[in-house]
Scaffold this active site. Structure first.
Site, mmCIF file in Angstrom:
data_model
loop_
_atom_site.group_PDB
_atom_site.id
_atom_site.type_symbol
_atom_site.label_atom_id
_atom_site.label_comp_id
_atom_site.label_asym_id
_atom_site.label_seq_id
_atom_site.Cartn_x
_atom_site.Cartn_y
_atom_site.Cartn_z
ATOM 1 N N ASN A 141 1.653 -3.327 8.146
ATOM 2 C CA ASN A 141 2.633 -3.897 7.213
ATOM 3 C C ASN A 141 3.437 -2.797 6.537
ATOM 4 O O ASN A 141 4.629 -2.949 6.276
ATOM 5 C CB ASN A 141 1.914 -4.754 6.164
ATOM 6 C CG ASN A 141 1.355 -6.016 6.778
ATOM 7 O OD1 ASN A 141 2.095 -6.962 7.028
ATOM 8 N ND2 ASN A 141 0.063 -6.032 7.069
ATOM 9 N N HIS B 29 -1.409 7.391 4.324
ATOM 10 C CA HIS B 29 -0.053 7.036 4.763
ATOM 11 C C HIS B 29 0.855 8.242 4.530
ATOM 12 O O HIS B 29 0.922 8.756 3.405
ATOM 13 C CB HIS B 29 0.484 5.850 3.962
ATOM 14 C CG HIS B 29 -0.395 4.648 4.029
ATOM 15 N ND1 HIS B 29 -0.522 3.884 5.169
ATOM 16 C CD2 HIS B 29 -1.201 4.071 3.114
ATOM 17 C CE1 HIS B 29 -1.359 2.888 4.940
ATOM 18 N NE2 HIS B 29 -1.803 2.981 3.699
ATOM 19 N N ALA C 117 0.805 -1.224 0.000
ATOM 20 C CA ALA C 117 0.000 0.000 0.000
ATOM 21 C C ALA C 117 0.839 1.276 0.000
ATOM 22 O O ALA C 117 0.271 2.372 -0.016
ATOM 23 C CB ALA C 117 -0.917 0.000 1.221
HETATM 24 N N1 NDP Z 1 2.047 -4.774 2.554
HETATM 25 C C1 NDP Z 1 0.924 -4.091 2.625
HETATM 26 O O1 NDP Z 1 0.868 -2.905 2.307
HETATM 27 C C2 NDP Z 1 -0.319 -4.770 3.077
HETATM 28 C C3 NDP Z 1 -0.297 -6.077 3.513
HETATM 29 N N2 NDP Z 1 -1.438 -6.699 3.912
HETATM 30 C C4 NDP Z 1 -1.340 -8.088 4.381
HETATM 31 O O2 NDP Z 1 -2.108 -8.907 3.532
HETATM 32 C C5 NDP Z 1 -2.852 -9.826 4.319
HETATM 33 C C6 NDP Z 1 -4.089 -10.251 3.559
HETATM 34 O O3 NDP Z 1 -4.920 -9.125 3.359
HETATM 35 P P1 NDP Z 1 -6.437 -9.284 2.866
HETATM 36 O O4 NDP Z 1 -6.501 -10.114 1.651
HETATM 37 O O5 NDP Z 1 -7.002 -7.922 2.846
HETATM 38 O O6 NDP Z 1 -7.057 -10.113 4.096
HETATM 39 P P2 NDP Z 1 -8.345 -11.036 4.101
HETATM 40 O O7 NDP Z 1 -8.611 -11.335 5.536
HETATM 41 O O8 NDP Z 1 -9.423 -10.459 3.268
HETATM 42 O O9 NDP Z 1 -7.856 -12.369 3.362
HETATM 43 C C7 NDP Z 1 -6.839 -13.198 3.837
HETATM 44 C C8 NDP Z 1 -7.203 -14.612 3.421
HETATM 45 O O10 NDP Z 1 -6.092 -15.464 3.655
HETATM 46 C C9 NDP Z 1 -6.547 -16.602 4.379
HETATM 47 N N3 NDP Z 1 -5.471 -17.125 5.194
HETATM 48 C C10 NDP Z 1 -5.031 -16.691 6.406
HETATM 49 N N4 NDP Z 1 -3.989 -17.425 6.826
HETATM 50 C C11 NDP Z 1 -3.762 -18.354 5.863
HETATM 51 C C12 NDP Z 1 -2.825 -19.405 5.731
HETATM 52 N N5 NDP Z 1 -1.918 -19.639 6.685
HETATM 53 N N6 NDP Z 1 -2.876 -20.176 4.609
HETATM 54 C C13 NDP Z 1 -3.795 -19.931 3.648
HETATM 55 N N7 NDP Z 1 -4.712 -18.952 3.721
HETATM 56 C C14 NDP Z 1 -4.695 -18.164 4.816
HETATM 57 C C15 NDP Z 1 -7.724 -16.106 5.203
HETATM 58 O O11 NDP Z 1 -8.572 -17.166 5.559
HETATM 59 P P3 NDP Z 1 -9.466 -17.054 6.902
HETATM 60 O O12 NDP Z 1 -10.282 -15.825 6.747
HETATM 61 O O13 NDP Z 1 -10.240 -18.318 6.868
HETATM 62 O O14 NDP Z 1 -8.489 -16.939 8.021
HETATM 63 C C16 NDP Z 1 -8.388 -15.159 4.215
HETATM 64 O O15 NDP Z 1 -9.254 -15.832 3.329
HETATM 65 C C17 NDP Z 1 -3.123 -9.061 5.623
HETATM 66 O O16 NDP Z 1 -3.316 -9.945 6.715
HETATM 67 C C18 NDP Z 1 -1.876 -8.248 5.797
HETATM 68 O O17 NDP Z 1 -0.915 -8.972 6.568
HETATM 69 C C19 NDP Z 1 -2.640 -6.060 3.865
HETATM 70 C C20 NDP Z 1 -2.710 -4.768 3.451
HETATM 71 C C21 NDP Z 1 -1.561 -3.998 3.035
HETATM 72 O O1 OAA Z 2 -3.566 -1.367 3.144
HETATM 73 C C1 OAA Z 2 -3.115 -0.423 3.802
HETATM 74 O O2 OAA Z 2 -3.484 0.758 3.663
HETATM 75 C C2 OAA Z 2 -1.995 -0.650 4.777
HETATM 76 C C3 OAA Z 2 -2.160 -1.742 5.700
HETATM 77 O O3 OAA Z 2 -3.217 -2.284 5.912
HETATM 78 C C4 OAA Z 2 -0.969 -2.178 6.411
HETATM 79 O O4 OAA Z 2 -0.014 -1.403 6.507
HETATM 80 O O5 OAA Z 2 -0.986 -3.314 6.906
#
Ligand code: NDP
Ligand code: OAA
Length: 267
Positions: free
Chosen positions: A190, A220, A124
């Site tokens: 993150n 941000h 992001a």
């Molecule tokens: N770098 C960045 O800027 C950002 C990073 N992120 C990261 O991305 C991740 C995912 O975001 P988002 O898609 O919005 O979240 P969601 O909760 O919408 O989706 C995550 C999915 O992954 C599944 N999941 C969780 N753990 C596992 C695993 N060990 N193996 C397989 N599947 C798994 C979850 O299943 P269930 O719901 O059944 O647990 C869910 O379906 C966030 O948790 C965050 O850490 C997010 C935003 C910004």
């Molecule tokens: O998606 C975003 O704006 C950022 C976020 O959630 C994160 O930093 O984990």
């Protein structure tokens, strides 16, 4: 053709697969979901990536060109480290997972053991290229402020401390190091971890997180100073409808990174 396996079929995973449908150079062969969720997610995957299998782990013999994590912090330990050890290149969006003590070193060791590489995606946030270049000349300070609407902090420690439904003013819910921010707010900090790893490190990057009822976007702000000079960056990320914690740019950053591996020209 780049053959990809993807971990996670939530807001980011679905968004990525939607966009990849129109890319002839990339195919998703497998989507890894939590154990027991395979049957309920098969129809979604079938619609977006008709040739992809749905499984709870990468089968022993599977050798995707790339494994990409769009799932959450636990997926790094569960899927990314073993894949790296087996020589499969990986990409990670849950960069905050590296805030856990020793995790960054373990990822590096796993990649070295498999003679491969893990790419931490910018997600992001922007200007990671500038910050990482500035670090080479020497950085003095990096301050990150993350501001999201109160509902984006539901299900986090802030919910126990503040009445998120009734906030009227921008409210600082966390101030401290990027390491603590990423540990306490794994789905919201993150970006803090990514900025730290590109810049001054998890213990020297100052983070403020706000629940702000006056904004509708995930805002941000980064201020960096060093031998290179300085920069200030403000990003106003539209949240995904499927998950207000996550900015849409995260999906686009995954698709961009995949395109850079698959296409003839990379930018
Ligand atoms: N770098 C960045 O800027 C950002 C990073 N992120 C990261 O991305 C991740 C995912 O975001 P988002 O898609 O919005 O979240 P969601 O909760 O919408 O989706 C995550 C999915 O992954 C599944 N999941 C969780 N753990 C596992 C695993 N060990 N193996 C397989 N599947 C798994 C979850 O299943 P269930 O719901 O059944 O647990 C869910 O379906 C966030 O948790 C965050 O850490 C997010 C935003 C910004
Ligand atoms: O998606 C975003 O704006 C950022 C976020 O959630 C994160 O930093 O984990």
């Amino acid at each position: 053709m780049l053959h990809v396996s993807m971990i996670g079929c939530g807001a980011i995973g679905v968004g990525v697969m939607e966009l990849l449908k129109s890319d002839p150079d990339i195919v998703v062969d497998m989507v890894i979901v939590p154990e027991g969720k395979e049957d309920s997610l098969r129809a979604v995957v079938q619609r977006l990536a008709p040739t992809a299998q749905v499984a709870s782990h990468l089968n022993g013999g599977a050798r995707p060109d790339l494994l990409i994590e769009c799932a959450g912090h636990q997926a790094i330990e569960q899927h990314i480290i073993p894949a790296l050890e087996h020589g499969i290149p990986c990409m990670v969006v849950s960069v905050g997972a590296l805030s856990e003590l020793g995790m960054a070193e373990r990822l590096e060791q796993a990649a070295r053991k498999g003679n491969t590489q893990v790419q931490l995606l910018s997600g992001a946030i922007g200007a990671i290229d500038a910050l990482a270049a500035a670090k080479i000349g020497g950085l003095e300070s990096v301050v990150y402020t993350g501001r999201k609407p109160p509902q984006a902090w539901k299900g986090t420690p802030a919910e126990a401390q503040f009445d998120l439904d009734r906030l009227e003013q921008p409210t600082v819910i966390f101030e401290g190091t990027a390491r603590d921010a990423a540990r306490l707010y794994p789905k919201n900090a993150n970006v803090a971890a990514t900025l730290s790893l590109a810049g001054l490190g998890l213990d020297r990057t100052h983070v403020r997180l706000l629940a702000d009822p006056t904004v509708t976007e995930n805002v941000h702000h980064v201020e960096a100073k060093g031998a290179f000079g300085g920069f200030e960056l403000t990003m106003r990320g539209k949240p995904l409808a499927a998950n207000p914690k996550t900015s849409a740019l995260t999906v686009f950053s995954v698709v961009r990174a995949l395109g850079n591996r698959a296409h003839a020209v990379s930018i």
